[in-house]
Design a protein around this motif. Structure first.
Motif, mmCIF file in Angstrom:
data_model
loop_
_atom_site.group_PDB
_atom_site.id
_atom_site.type_symbol
_atom_site.label_atom_id
_atom_site.label_comp_id
_atom_site.label_asym_id
_atom_site.label_seq_id
_atom_site.Cartn_x
_atom_site.Cartn_y
_atom_site.Cartn_z
ATOM 1 N N SER A 1 0.831 -1.209 0.000
ATOM 2 C CA SER A 1 0.000 0.000 0.000
ATOM 3 C C SER A 1 0.865 1.257 0.000
ATOM 4 O O SER A 1 0.498 2.264 -0.588
ATOM 5 C CB SER A 1 -0.987 -0.003 1.169
ATOM 6 N N ARG A 2 2.065 1.180 0.606
ATOM 7 C CA ARG A 2 2.951 2.355 0.590
ATOM 8 C C ARG A 2 3.486 2.639 -0.810
ATOM 9 O O ARG A 2 3.594 3.789 -1.228
ATOM 10 C CB ARG A 2 4.143 2.118 1.533
ATOM 11 N N ILE A 3 3.822 1.577 -1.537
ATOM 12 C CA ILE A 3 4.330 1.765 -2.907
ATOM 13 C C ILE A 3 3.247 2.423 -3.768
ATOM 14 O O ILE A 3 3.491 3.370 -4.498
ATOM 15 C CB ILE A 3 4.714 0.399 -3.540
ATOM 16 N N LEU A 4 2.025 1.909 -3.631
ATOM 17 C CA LEU A 4 0.954 2.372 -4.520
ATOM 18 C C LEU A 4 0.371 3.721 -4.108
ATOM 19 O O LEU A 4 -0.252 4.395 -4.923
ATOM 20 C CB LEU A 4 -0.156 1.319 -4.591
ATOM 21 N N GLU A 5 0.589 4.125 -2.839
ATOM 22 C CA GLU A 5 -0.024 5.387 -2.415
ATOM 23 C C GLU A 5 0.607 6.595 -3.106
ATOM 24 O O GLU A 5 0.061 7.691 -3.086
ATOM 25 C CB GLU A 5 -0.012 5.544 -0.886
ATOM 26 N N SER A 6 1.746 6.388 -3.755
ATOM 27 C CA SER A 6 2.360 7.491 -4.518
ATOM 28 C C SER A 6 1.555 7.799 -5.775
ATOM 29 O O SER A 6 1.754 8.834 -6.392
ATOM 30 C CB SER A 6 3.780 7.126 -4.953
ATOM 31 N N PHE A 7 0.699 6.865 -6.180
ATOM 32 C CA PHE A 7 -0.084 7.054 -7.404
ATOM 33 C C PHE A 7 -1.554 7.225 -7.045
ATOM 34 O O PHE A 7 -2.175 6.311 -6.497
ATOM 35 C CB PHE A 7 0.065 5.835 -8.334
ATOM 36 N N GLU A 8 -2.080 8.393 -7.365
ATOM 37 C CA GLU A 8 -3.462 8.708 -7.007
ATOM 38 C C GLU A 8 -4.455 7.707 -7.586
ATOM 39 O O GLU A 8 -5.470 7.383 -6.976
ATOM 40 C CB GLU A 8 -3.781 10.113 -7.534
ATOM 41 N N VAL A 9 -4.103 7.173 -8.771
ATOM 42 C CA VAL A 9 -5.014 6.271 -9.466
ATOM 43 C C VAL A 9 -5.293 4.991 -8.647
ATOM 44 O O VAL A 9 -6.307 4.334 -8.838
ATOM 45 C CB VAL A 9 -4.440 5.944 -10.871
ATOM 46 N N PHE A 10 -4.392 4.661 -7.704
ATOM 47 C CA PHE A 10 -4.573 3.446 -6.912
ATOM 48 C C PHE A 10 -5.217 3.693 -5.544
ATOM 49 O O PHE A 10 -5.352 2.760 -4.748
ATOM 50 C CB PHE A 10 -3.232 2.729 -6.715
ATOM 51 N N ASP A 11 -5.595 4.941 -5.248
ATOM 52 C CA ASP A 11 -6.134 5.290 -3.920
ATOM 53 C C ASP A 11 -7.222 4.329 -3.449
ATOM 54 O O ASP A 11 -7.226 3.879 -2.313
ATOM 55 C CB ASP A 11 -6.722 6.713 -3.937
ATOM 56 N N LYS A 12 -8.122 4.025 -4.365
ATOM 57 C CA LYS A 12 -9.290 3.225 -3.994
ATOM 58 C C LYS A 12 -8.914 1.792 -3.565
ATOM 59 O O LYS A 12 -9.525 1.222 -2.665
ATOM 60 C CB LYS A 12 -10.227 3.187 -5.202
ATOM 61 N N ILE A 13 -7.896 1.240 -4.238
ATOM 62 C CA ILE A 13 -7.593 -0.185 -3.974
ATOM 63 C C ILE A 13 -6.564 -0.385 -2.856
ATOM 64 O O ILE A 13 -6.312 -1.524 -2.458
ATOM 65 C CB ILE A 13 -7.127 -0.908 -5.262
ATOM 66 N N LEU A 14 -6.001 0.716 -2.349
ATOM 67 C CA LEU A 14 -4.978 0.588 -1.292
ATOM 68 C C LEU A 14 -5.438 -0.256 -0.100
ATOM 69 O O LEU A 14 -4.748 -1.205 0.293
ATOM 70 C CB LEU A 14 -4.539 1.968 -0.790
ATOM 71 N N PRO A 15 -6.614 0.058 0.508
ATOM 72 C CA PRO A 15 -7.026 -0.745 1.668
ATOM 73 C C PRO A 15 -7.293 -2.213 1.316
ATOM 74 O O PRO A 15 -7.071 -3.098 2.145
ATOM 75 C CB PRO A 15 -8.308 -0.059 2.150
ATOM 76 N N TRP A 16 -7.734 -2.477 0.100
ATOM 77 C CA TRP A 16 -8.024 -3.866 -0.295
ATOM 78 C C TRP A 16 -6.734 -4.691 -0.294
ATOM 79 O O TRP A 16 -6.732 -5.849 0.096
ATOM 80 C CB TRP A 16 -8.663 -3.936 -1.678
ATOM 81 N N ILE A 17 -5.641 -4.038 -0.735
ATOM 82 C CA ILE A 17 -4.337 -4.727 -0.771
ATOM 83 C C ILE A 17 -3.776 -4.848 0.646
ATOM 84 O O ILE A 17 -3.293 -5.897 1.059
ATOM 85 C CB ILE A 17 -3.378 -3.950 -1.704
ATOM 86 N N LYS A 18 -3.920 -3.772 1.399
ATOM 87 C CA LYS A 18 -3.375 -3.742 2.765
ATOM 88 C C LYS A 18 -4.011 -4.832 3.645
ATOM 89 O O LYS A 18 -3.348 -5.419 4.500
ATOM 90 C CB LYS A 18 -3.639 -2.354 3.365
ATOM 91 N N TYR A 19 -5.296 -5.112 3.398
ATOM 92 C CA TYR A 19 -6.006 -6.032 4.306
ATOM 93 C C TYR A 19 -6.309 -7.400 3.689
ATOM 94 O O TYR A 19 -7.197 -8.099 4.140
ATOM 95 C CB TYR A 19 -7.309 -5.366 4.782
ATOM 96 N N HIS A 20 -5.525 -7.800 2.668
ATOM 97 C CA HIS A 20 -5.868 -9.083 2.035
ATOM 98 C C HIS A 20 -5.462 -10.297 2.863
ATOM 99 O O HIS A 20 -5.821 -11.416 2.530
ATOM 100 C CB HIS A 20 -5.324 -9.166 0.587
ATOM 101 N N HIS A 21 -4.703 -10.088 3.970
ATOM 102 C CA HIS A 21 -4.383 -11.215 4.851
ATOM 103 C C HIS A 21 -5.161 -11.146 6.170
ATOM 104 O O HIS A 21 -4.802 -11.826 7.129
ATOM 105 C CB HIS A 21 -2.877 -11.266 5.135
ATOM 106 N N GLU A 22 -6.207 -10.311 6.189
ATOM 107 C CA GLU A 22 -7.046 -10.270 7.409
ATOM 108 C C GLU A 22 -7.888 -11.541 7.485
ATOM 109 O O GLU A 22 -8.202 -12.157 6.472
ATOM 110 C CB GLU A 22 -7.948 -9.036 7.386
ATOM 111 N N ARG A 23 -8.218 -11.914 8.694
ATOM 112 C CA ARG A 23 -9.070 -13.088 8.922
ATOM 113 C C ARG A 23 -10.392 -12.630 9.534
ATOM 114 O O ARG A 23 -10.416 -11.686 10.314
ATOM 115 C CB ARG A 23 -8.377 -14.062 9.893
ATOM 116 N N ILE A 24 -11.447 -13.358 9.212
ATOM 117 C CA ILE A 24 -12.775 -13.021 9.722
ATOM 118 C C ILE A 24 -12.800 -12.995 11.250
ATOM 119 O O ILE A 24 -13.473 -12.173 11.862
ATOM 120 C CB ILE A 24 -13.806 -14.067 9.200
#
Ligand SMILES: [Fe+2]
Length: 287
Positions: free
Chosen positions: A164-187
Motif C-alpha cells: 500500500s505504501r508503494i501504490l499510495e504514490s499514485f493517485e489512481v490506486f487510492d481506492k484499492i490501497l485498503p483492499w491490498i493492505k487487508y488481504h491477509h485479514e481473517r474473519i
C-alpha cells in the motif's frame, strides 16, 4: 477481425436506427404542433436531426471505445508491472494472474446486491497487485528453502504494508490501497491488522478466498498439490474463521471446469516458476 467488423456493422445499424426513431418522433410532434404547409421545412429539420443524432451517437461510441481502451491498457500495464516484480522476488507471475482470474470468477457469481457496489476492473487490478509489496522483502527471505524464523516471517508479513505504501504514490490506486493492505485479514480477527468481519473490505475478503485456493492447488514440497475437491474442503475448513463463509460458498459454485481452464491459462511458464510457487505455497500454509 471478422467478428470486430460485424460488431461495428451492428453498432452502426443500431446508431442509424436510433437516429431514425429520434427524427421520426420529432416529426410526429412537429406535425401535431404545426401547420401541414410547413412540409419542406419539416423534412429539412428532420434530416438535420437524423444526421445530428447519428453524429452524437458516433461521438459517444468513440468516447466509450476510448475509455474501454484506456481501461484495458491500464490493466495491461499493471499486469506487466506485476510480471517484472514477480521475476525479481521469485514469486510466479502465474500466481497474481491466477488470483486475478479467480477473483473475476467469484465476482461473476456474486449476488447483485454486492456486484452493484464493487467495480470489477478495480477488483481485478487489486488482485493483480495484492502481493506487490514483496518487492521490498529481502530476496533471501522470499527464496529461503527452510522454515522462516519469527523475525523473517514478520518481514514477510510487512508486504501488505509495503504494497500500500508503494501504490499510495499514485493517485489512481487510492481506492484499492485498503483492499491490498487487508488481504491477509481473517474473519475471526487474527489477521495481520486484527480487523474483523465487516471491518475487512469485501474486496479483500474476495482476494483472500482466491489467494488461498491458488496456494493450495499448487505443488507443495512435502505434499502433492490439492485437487479441486480437496481444495474446496480446505476452504470450507477455514470458512468462518479465516475466510468469509458466504464468499466461500459462492466460490464453491464456480464450475470446476471453469477453474481448471483458469489454472491452465495462468499456468507456469517455466519449471523455475513452478519451483518458486511451491516455496510460496509452503510459506503461506505453514504460517
Ligand atoms: Fe499476500
Amino acid at each position: 477481425m471478422k467478428t470486430e467488423v460485424n460488431h461495428y456493422m451492428y453498432l452502426t445499424v443500431f446508431g442509424l436506427l436510433i437516429s431514425f426513431i429520434f427524427s421520426y418522433m420529432f416529426e410526429l410532434v412537429y406535425l401535431f404542433l404545426s401547420q401541414p404547409e410547413n412540409t419542406l421545412g419539416l423534412n429539412m429539420i428532420s434530416l438535420l436531426l437524423f444526421i445530428g443524432g447519428f453524429f452524437v451517437y458516433i461521438i459517444l461510441l468513440i468516447l466509450g471505445k476510448t475509455f474501454f481502451s484506456i481501461e484495458s491498457f491500464h490493466l495491461e500495464m499493471v499486469s506487466g508491472l506485476v510480471g517484472v516484480v514477480e521475476l525479481r522476488d521469485n514469486y510466479t507471475s502465474g500466481h497474481s494472474q491466477h488470483v486475478a482470474d479467480l477473483v473475476e470468477a467469484i465476482y461473476d457469481n456474486l449476488p447483485e446486491k454486492w456486484k452493484s457496489s464493487i467495480v470489477k476492473s478495480d477488483l481485478i487490478q487489486a488482485a493483480l497487485l495484492h502481493d506487490i509489496g514483496k518487492i521490498l522483502v529481502p530476496r533471501e527471505i522470499l527464496n529461503k528453502r527452510t522454515p522462516l524464523d519469527e523475525d523473517e516471517y514478520d518481514q514477510i508479513k510487512k508486504h501488505v504494508e509495503y504494497g500500500s505504501r508503494i501504490l499510495e504514490s499514485f493517485e489512481v490506486f487510492d481506492k484499492i490501497l485498503p483492499w491490498i493492505k487487508y488481504h491477509h485479514e481473517r474473519i475471526d480477527g487474527n489477521g495481520y491488522y486484527r480487523l474483523k468481519w465487516d471491518e475487512i473490505p469485501i474486496e479483500s475478503k474476495i482476494i483472500a478466498v482466491a489467494d488461498t485456493y491458488s496456494a493450495v492447488t499448487t505443488d507443495r514440497i512435502y505434499k502433492e498439490r490439492a485437487t479441486h475437491k480437496e481444495a474446496i474442503e480446505i476452504l470450507r475448513g477455514i470458512s468462518g474463521s479465516q475466510l468469509d463463509g458466504e464468499l466461500v460458498e459462492i466460490f464453491v459454485k464456480v464450475e470446476k471446469e471453469k477453474l481448471e481452464k483458469l489454472s491452465i491459462k495462468s499456468g507456469f511458464r517455466t519449471e523455475l516458476e513452478k519451483e518458486y510457487m511451491i516455496l510460496a505455497a509452503r510459506n503461506y500454509l505453514e504460517y
